[in-house]
Design a protein around this motif. Structure first.
Motif, short mmCIF file in Angstrom:
data_model
loop_
_atom_site.label_atom_id
_atom_site.label_comp_id
_atom_site.label_asym_id
_atom_site.label_seq_id
_atom_site.Cartn_x
_atom_site.Cartn_y
_atom_site.Cartn_z
N ALA A 96 -1.67 1.49 11.10
CA ALA A 96 -0.42 1.96 10.51
C ALA A 96 -0.69 3.02 9.44
CB ALA A 96 0.37 0.79 9.94
N LEU A 97 -1.68 2.78 8.59
CA LEU A 97 -2.00 3.78 7.55
C LEU A 97 -2.45 5.09 8.15
CD1 LEU A 97 -3.80 1.68 4.78
CD2 LEU A 97 -1.62 2.91 4.60
N ARG A 156 8.71 1.32 4.15
CA ARG A 156 9.96 1.74 3.52
C ARG A 156 9.66 2.76 2.44
NH1 ARG A 156 11.17 -0.32 -1.44
NH2 ARG A 156 9.81 -1.95 -2.22
N ALA A 157 10.63 3.59 2.20
CA ALA A 157 10.52 4.59 1.14
C ALA A 157 10.77 3.93 -0.20
CB ALA A 157 11.53 5.71 1.37
N LEU A 170 7.13 8.04 -2.24
CA LEU A 170 6.10 7.29 -1.53
C LEU A 170 6.69 6.52 -0.36
CD1 LEU A 170 4.41 5.62 -4.64
CD2 LEU A 170 3.55 7.60 -3.38
N LEU A 171 5.83 6.25 0.63
CA LEU A 171 6.13 5.24 1.64
C LEU A 171 5.30 4.02 1.28
CD1 LEU A 171 6.23 6.90 5.17
CD2 LEU A 171 8.11 5.96 3.85
N ILE A 199 0.86 -1.18 0.00
CA ILE A 199 0.00 0.00 0.00
C ILE A 199 0.90 1.23 0.00
CG2 ILE A 199 -1.81 1.26 1.21
CD1 ILE A 199 -2.46 -1.50 2.60
N ASN A 200 0.72 2.08 -0.99
CA ASN A 200 1.56 3.28 -1.15
C ASN A 200 0.86 4.51 -0.59
OD1 ASN A 200 3.72 2.02 -2.61
ND2 ASN A 200 2.30 1.83 -4.30
N SER A 201 1.64 5.37 0.06
CA SER A 201 1.13 6.64 0.59
C SER A 201 2.12 7.74 0.28
CB SER A 201 0.96 6.55 2.12
OG SER A 201 0.05 5.54 2.48
N THR A 202 1.61 8.86 -0.20
CA THR A 202 2.44 10.06 -0.39
C THR A 202 2.39 10.84 0.91
OG1 THR A 202 1.86 10.12 -2.74
CG2 THR A 202 2.76 12.13 -1.78
#
Length: 142
Positions: free
Chosen positions: A135-136, A108-109, A115-116, A61-64
């Motif tokens: 966590a998100l 992790r980056a 993104l993380l 799952i990617n997060s900016t």
């Protein structure tokens, strides 16, 4: 892999590495091995994989985020307070395998995007979903 002379290494992000391919990432070689193994049995791929994958996974799952270090620190602090143990092998991995409920997460980056990336695994779906959602929320906190 080189230190252990491992034959194979893989990541949830679908990177597969083979010792006999100079430890390089090759999805094509991985696909060919899967097709060969699948051709040697009558059942579907899901039946072949099930005994080797006993945990429930979130997928990547990617997060900016504006501040990746601060986001990781929030996750580290919250889960360490619950007894999670950290290792720094690939980004930040926190695990809770020595006690119930059993789970681990990795933040992790990205090496190629701002993104993380979060991956979570647990012994059952409800635990994975709880850890993933908490966590998100911490990662995406403004």
């Amino acid at each position: 892999m080189a230190d252990l002379n491992a034959v194979f290494g893989g990541e949830h992000s679908a990177h597969f590495y083979f010792r006999d391919f100079f430890y390089a990432d090759t999805g094509m070689l991985a696909a060919m091995h899967v097709m060969a193994a699948l051709g040697e049995q009558d059942g579907p791929l899901s039946a072949m994989i099930a005994p080797r994958d006993p945990y429930v996974a979130s997928g990547e799952i990617n997060s900016t985020v504006a501040d990746a270090d601060a986001a990781r620190a929030r996750v580290r602090e919250a889960f360490a307070a619950e007894g999670a143990v950290e290792d720094g092998l690939d980004g930040m991995t926190l695990s809770h395998w020595d006690a119930e409920p059993r789970w681990w997460l990795n933040v992790r980056a990205s090496n190629t995007e701002p993104l993380l990336r979060l991956n979570v695994e647990a012994a059952d779906a409800s635990v994975m979903e709880d850890i993933r959602d908490r966590a998100l929320a911490l990662i995406r906190e403004a």
